[in-house]
Design an enzyme around this catalytic site. Sequence first.
Site, PDB file in Angstrom:
ATOM      1  N   LEU A 227      -7.934   6.292   0.934  1.00 31.43           N
ATOM      2  CA  LEU A 227      -7.911   7.501   0.111  1.00 31.43           C
ATOM      3  C   LEU A 227      -6.572   7.711  -0.594  1.00 31.43           C
ATOM      4  O   LEU A 227      -6.389   8.707  -1.287  1.00 31.43           O
ATOM      5  CB  LEU A 227      -8.217   8.725   0.981  1.00 31.43           C
ATOM      6  CG  LEU A 227      -9.630   8.791   1.572  1.00 31.43           C
ATOM      7  CD1 LEU A 227      -9.761   9.989   2.491  1.00 31.43           C
ATOM      8  CD2 LEU A 227     -10.676   8.865   0.465  1.00 31.43           C
ATOM      9  N   ARG A 228      -5.639   6.780  -0.405  1.00 34.08           N
ATOM     10  CA  ARG A 228      -4.359   6.937  -1.087  1.00 34.08           C
ATOM     11  C   ARG A 228      -4.528   6.836  -2.606  1.00 34.08           C
ATOM     12  O   ARG A 228      -3.715   7.360  -3.354  1.00 34.08           O
ATOM     13  CB  ARG A 228      -3.352   5.886  -0.607  1.00 34.08           C
ATOM     14  CG  ARG A 228      -2.796   6.172   0.770  1.00 34.08           C
ATOM     15  CD  ARG A 228      -1.497   5.418   1.009  1.00 34.08           C
ATOM     16  NE  ARG A 228      -1.013   5.661   2.359  1.00 34.08           N
ATOM     17  CZ  ARG A 228      -1.252   4.884   3.404  1.00 34.08           C
ATOM     18  NH1 ARG A 228      -1.972   3.793   3.252  1.00 34.08           N
ATOM     19  NH2 ARG A 228      -0.778   5.184   4.594  1.00 34.08           N
ATOM     20  N   GLY A 229      -5.570   6.130  -3.035  1.00 35.34           N
ATOM     21  CA  GLY A 229      -5.816   6.020  -4.469  1.00 35.34           C
ATOM     22  C   GLY A 229      -6.049   7.378  -5.103  1.00 35.34           C
ATOM     23  O   GLY A 229      -5.468   7.697  -6.150  1.00 35.34           O
TER      24      GLY A 229
ATOM     25  N   ASP B  16       0.811  -1.206   0.000  1.00 33.86           N
ATOM     26  CA  ASP B  16       0.000   0.000   0.000  1.00 33.86           C
ATOM     27  C   ASP B  16       0.848   1.261   0.000  1.00 33.86           C
ATOM     28  O   ASP B  16       0.383   2.331  -0.384  1.00 33.86           O
ATOM     29  CB  ASP B  16      -0.928  -0.011   1.226  1.00 33.86           C
ATOM     30  CG  ASP B  16      -1.920   1.137   1.210  1.00 33.86           C
ATOM     31  OD1 ASP B  16      -2.641   1.278   0.208  1.00 33.86           O
ATOM     32  OD2 ASP B  16      -1.962   1.904   2.196  1.00 33.86           O
TER      33      ASP B  16
END
Length: 338
Positions: A275-277, A194
Amino acid sequence: MRKAFPFSAIVGQTEMKQALLMAAVEPRLGGVMVFGDRGTGKSTAVRALAALLPPMMIVPGCRYSCAPVDSAPCIEGCRERAGKAVQQVPVPFVDLPLGATEDRVVGSLDLERALATGEKRFEPGLLAKANRGFLYIDEINLLEDHLVDLLLDVAVSGQNVVEREGLSIRHPARFILVGSGNPEEGELRPQLLDRFGLSVDVRTPTDIGDRIEIVKRCDAFDREPDAFCARFEDAEHKVVDQIAAARKRLPKVEVPDSILELGTRLCQAVGADGLRGELTLLRAARATAALAGKKLVAPHHLASVATLALRHRMRKNVLDDTGSTARIERAVAELVAA
């Protein structure tokens, strides 16, 4: 010192080269994870890009490659000693071997000096050497768990903290993390996966012409590296100029609210975790626009990086047996076309 294989001489592998260029332009992307077959040029591409980047400026004699313009104080007071002096050095490229000990990675007490003088002095490890450069880990999915935990901490904070043997050290460790591995040999821990901004799938070329050309170029480089590199000198200069111009342009690239909304809808459509996407899509699309010489992010910039940014962040859907790449491409076709 042996020359690196020219980046522009790599045949095919467009997705991998695109991801590495974006990471070089925008270090905040969080690095690149390259999954794929053995012998497909993964490490060659990373080393080629690192050798291609222009030299960086450091404070002379600094063991942590501190930048002269960095406002943060160095733990060794290198700026105070050096004054306004600067030094040019190549961008660091550090291989982290699977068998490395924790002391070798994070640093340890300089035993030789301690025994000779009684002075406690910190000996920097691989994380310090990689600061402001590349940290490359081949077969990262086979890395021991305790080293994975260390990398997670450093990747989040950008600092290496050492509390051992009477030492209390905190030094900068900001680097572009590049990992490679073969999924057939073991899964990568989700927590570490991730942290990678981009994920690339590399496969053995199936086109006969490409395979022949790869063999010819590798053989030519092995026999006469200087002559081979000279053939691609102009192409290499163009890549260097492209990266330099993109870095300068990046802070001025604007991202409209409509693009932010499109990125959010895309992440929701594919079921991306966290929310890293969205953040990765934003940074990757901006870097892509900068590389293309644009000052405004367009939908096609977002579409071109969606697979790289999201394929490793998706939840498994038991009702959909298509692969993550196909699901993302389907969502992009529906949303961007709309």
